[in-house]
Design an enzyme around this catalytic site. Structure first.
Site, PDB file in Angstrom:
ATOM      1  N   GLU B  64       0.809  -1.231   0.000  1.00 44.16           N
ATOM      2  CA  GLU B  64       0.000   0.000   0.000  1.00 44.16           C
ATOM      3  C   GLU B  64       0.837   1.273   0.000  1.00 44.16           C
ATOM      4  OE1 GLU B  64      -0.550  -2.558   2.009  1.00 44.16           O
ATOM      5  OE2 GLU B  64      -2.620  -3.217   1.668  1.00 44.16           O
ATOM      6  N   HIS B 133     -10.875  -4.318  10.316  1.00 47.56           N
ATOM      7  CA  HIS B 133     -11.626  -4.441   9.064  1.00 47.56           C
ATOM      8  C   HIS B 133     -12.901  -3.614   9.166  1.00 47.56           C
ATOM      9  CE1 HIS B 133      -8.939  -7.444   7.610  1.00 47.56           C
ATOM     10  NE2 HIS B 133      -9.769  -7.987   6.750  1.00 47.56           N
TER      11      HIS B 133
END
Lengths: 325, 329
Positions: B64, B133
């Protein structure tokens, strides 16, 4: 002679220009005229000059906290650089950046910023842009050995290799990451060996020999232009000044980092002197070199004198300019 | 064929914005995990690779930091990258290119260059996914000078705001909530923009003002409609842009109603609701008939247990009781 005289003298002029420019900052730093942090490039000039001599104007480079040399080598204006180091509104970043934030888009110097490893992925993005546009340009990421400790470097090398992107990773290994020697921070001091494992061209060179750098950079540029990139160059070099400011970081002084004998041995391998010796041996007259030195000295002097006509940006209206385009 | 009342899903609206912008502008490309998959990013990227090829629809390794930097760097170098993070939590690895680089770039180079990048972050929560999450981090990005932050609440603004984000010369963080992806709404077929910085007056009312965004706008709308049956008239504003938020629209409404509830899907402390409440409290102090109230997430990480999730998240029922309480003040 292997090289055209023009090529050699252009290289020499850039080396001298960077050195003079860097050394012009020493007294103003010490007397407080320059306030912000300045990371001098003295001693490492051959890396920027050798690499940029192999590039076209349309190729792009990204730099670091120590990027005066990259800026000048890529063709940035000395006057705009000097102004920026003094945080003047006539600087390349209009006094908003200082020494550590340098840009000259028209010269292909797309940006230097001081987060260690922070511009490597940006250079990779420029390489991706070149590949999408199919314009055959090459991007260069300059960074130090300290950046080899950042995960993002290896994420970038991997992605560049997977996508065969036209980027040259140039690691300027000056053996110290601020105060830490390379052997204290890396399990393997040869950074290029790590890069090799990503199945790319990767080579360690003498970063104080400008022609070594130039030759390797030319090879890397050709590979990148032929879609056979990316490439990784580890240029071993040494800073004659310290990490930040003019202090040379000798052991026993207050920064107490490097053995004096080590600095002395590298001084004998000063890249500007080494190249001067080469040029004289190659039959270039001393007068030609003196003329270049003289010209470079005048250019730096003119840049410093031009500060008199400039000012630092000030006031609330100026403060809030440029947050958004 | 008239497209005036054509209905498509929120996910399809995003897909359409990407397709139309990529057709009209060669410099636009999409990069991120899952973009070549028809399902990975909730069908928002369906068919893109077939039409535009792997060169412009770039699926990536799990890197990322580098991949966000690549999007930022390509945008510095003349492209317009849309960098997608299928889960906002994972995007935290990419904070350096977003905050240190992209957000500062135009300022620290004195306007010498700008970064027309879109950082597209998807909040993907619920279903016992737990703390890493679930996170809604709009406040984190809204805090940073140089970043714009938008959060569409419906299919219409999803398409229009994404188009506006791509066309904006500055870095824009486009945040959407995956719970919206299957909602349908009227979306014009043609390319259009929802201007960044403008809120939408969803429903007029005189008793108080409620401001909401993203998924919670729908919950607020349900609440407001039900309260209308009881005779409570709430003026509802869809924020659409978190930063810069539409100060004029909110203050105009609060000056009329004298009461404000700010509803946000992020954490309460130091969050979007705190900023709006603070600003309105000083801007509309004389017109306020009650303190500004806030509904946002409690200051704890997202839990996994679905019974705890029910405590953590809130819906139209919570909004209804909060509005009733405020109106009675």
């Amino acid at each position: 002679m292997e090289y055209a005289e023009d090529t050699l003298l252009n290289i020499y002029e850039k080396l001298v220009l960077i050195r003079y420019c860097e050394e012009s900052f020493v007294d103003p730093i010490l007397n407080g005229e320059i306030i912000g942090p300045v990371h001098l490039y003295s001693g490492e000039e051959a890396v920027a000059v050798g690499v940029c001599a192999a590039l076209k104007k349309s190729d792009v480079v990204f730099g670091t906290h120590r990027s005066h040399g990259h800026f000048i080598a890529k063709g940035g204006s000395v006057r705009k650089l000097v102004s920026e180091v003094y945080c003047r509104d006539s600087g390349c970043s209009k006094g908003r950046g200082g020494s550590q934030h340098l840009i000259d888009v028209s010269a292909g110097m797309l940006g230097a910023t001081p987060i260690v490893g922070g511009t490597i992925s940006l250079a990779l993005g420029a390489a991706l842009a070149a590949s999408l546009r199919k314009d055959k340009s090459v991007a260069v990421a300059f960074f130090g050995d300290g950046a080899s400790g950042e995960g993002v470097l290896w994420e970038c090398v991997n992605f560049a290799s997977v996508k065969k992107l036209p980027i040259i990773f140039v690691c300027e290994n000056n053996l110290y990451s601020t105060h830490m020697s390379i052997d204290e921070i890396r399990a393997n001091r040869n950074v290029y060996e790590t890069a090799k494992s990503f199945d790319i061209f990767s080579k360690q060179i003498d970063g104080n020999n400008v022609l070594d750098v130039f030759e390797t950079a030319k090879l890397a540029v050709d590979l990148c232009r032929n879609s056979e990139g990316p490439c990784f160059i580890e240029a071993k070099t040494y800073r004659l000044r310290g990490h930040v400011g003019p202090d040379d970081n000798i052991q026993g002084t207050h920064t107490d980092i490097r053995p004096e004998a080590e600095l002395e041995s590298w001084k004998k391998r000063d890249p500007v002197k080494l190249f001067e010796e080469y040029l004289l041996t190659a039959g270039i007259g001393r007068e030609a070199l003196d003329e270049i030195k003289n010209r470079a000295g005048l250019e730096v002097k003119a840049a410093v004198e031009s500060l008199r006509e400039t000012q630092k940006p000030a006031g609330k209206e100026e403060l809030l300019k440029y947050v958004f385009r | 064929m008239s497209s005036d009342n054509r209905k498509i899903t929120y996910a399809r609206a995003i897909n359409e914005a990407l397709k139309q912008k990529m057709r009209s502008d060669d410099t636009v490309f999409v990069i991120g995990q899952g973009v070549k998959s028809p399902w990975y990013v909730g069908h928002t990227c369906a068919d893109l690779i077939e039409e535009f090829g792997a060169e412009r629809i770039i699926d990536t390794p799990v890197s990322e930091n580098a991949m966000t930097g690549v999007a930022v760097g390509a945008s510095i170098a003349g492209m317009k990258a849309v960098a997608v993070h299928p889960r906002m939590d994972f995007m935290l690895y990419g904070l350096d290119p977003i905050i240190n680089q992209a957000a500062n770039w135009h300022y620290m180079f004195g306007g010498g260059a700008s970064v027309p990048v879109v950082i597209w972050a998807i909040i993907n929560r619920g279903g016992e996914q737990g703390s890493q999450h679930s996170q809604a981090l709009q406040a984190l990005f809204a805090h940073i000078p140089g970043l714009k932050v938008v959060m569409p609440a419906d299919a219409y603004s999803a398409k229009g705001l994404l188009v506006a984000a791509i066309e904006d010369p500055n870095p824009v963080v486009f945040i959407d909530d995956r719970w919206l992806y299957n909602n349908s709404g009227e979306v014009p077929e043609e390319l259009y923009k929802v201007p960044i910085g403008q809120a939408r007056l969803v429903k007029e009312g005189k008793d108080m003002t409620a401001v909401a965004s993203s998924f919670l706008l729908g919950e607020a709308e349900k609440a407001v409609n039900q309260l209308a049956d009881e005779g409570i008239e709430v003026e509802l504003i869809d924020l659409r842009t978190i930063k810069p938020f539409d100060k004029e629209a909110i203050s105009k409404s609060v000056k009329k109603t004298g009461k404000l509830l700010v509803i946000d899907g992020g954490w309460k402390s130091f969050g979007v609701s705190a900023e709006i409440a603070a600003w309105i409290s000083s801007e509309c102090f004389n017109e306020l008939k009650a303190p500004v109230f806030r509904l946002a997430l409690p200051d704890c990480p997202a839990p996994a247990s679905c019974d705890l999730e029910k405590e953590f998240y809130f819906d139209s029922f919570t909004i209804i009781s909060e509005i009733r309480r405020i109106v009675q003040q």
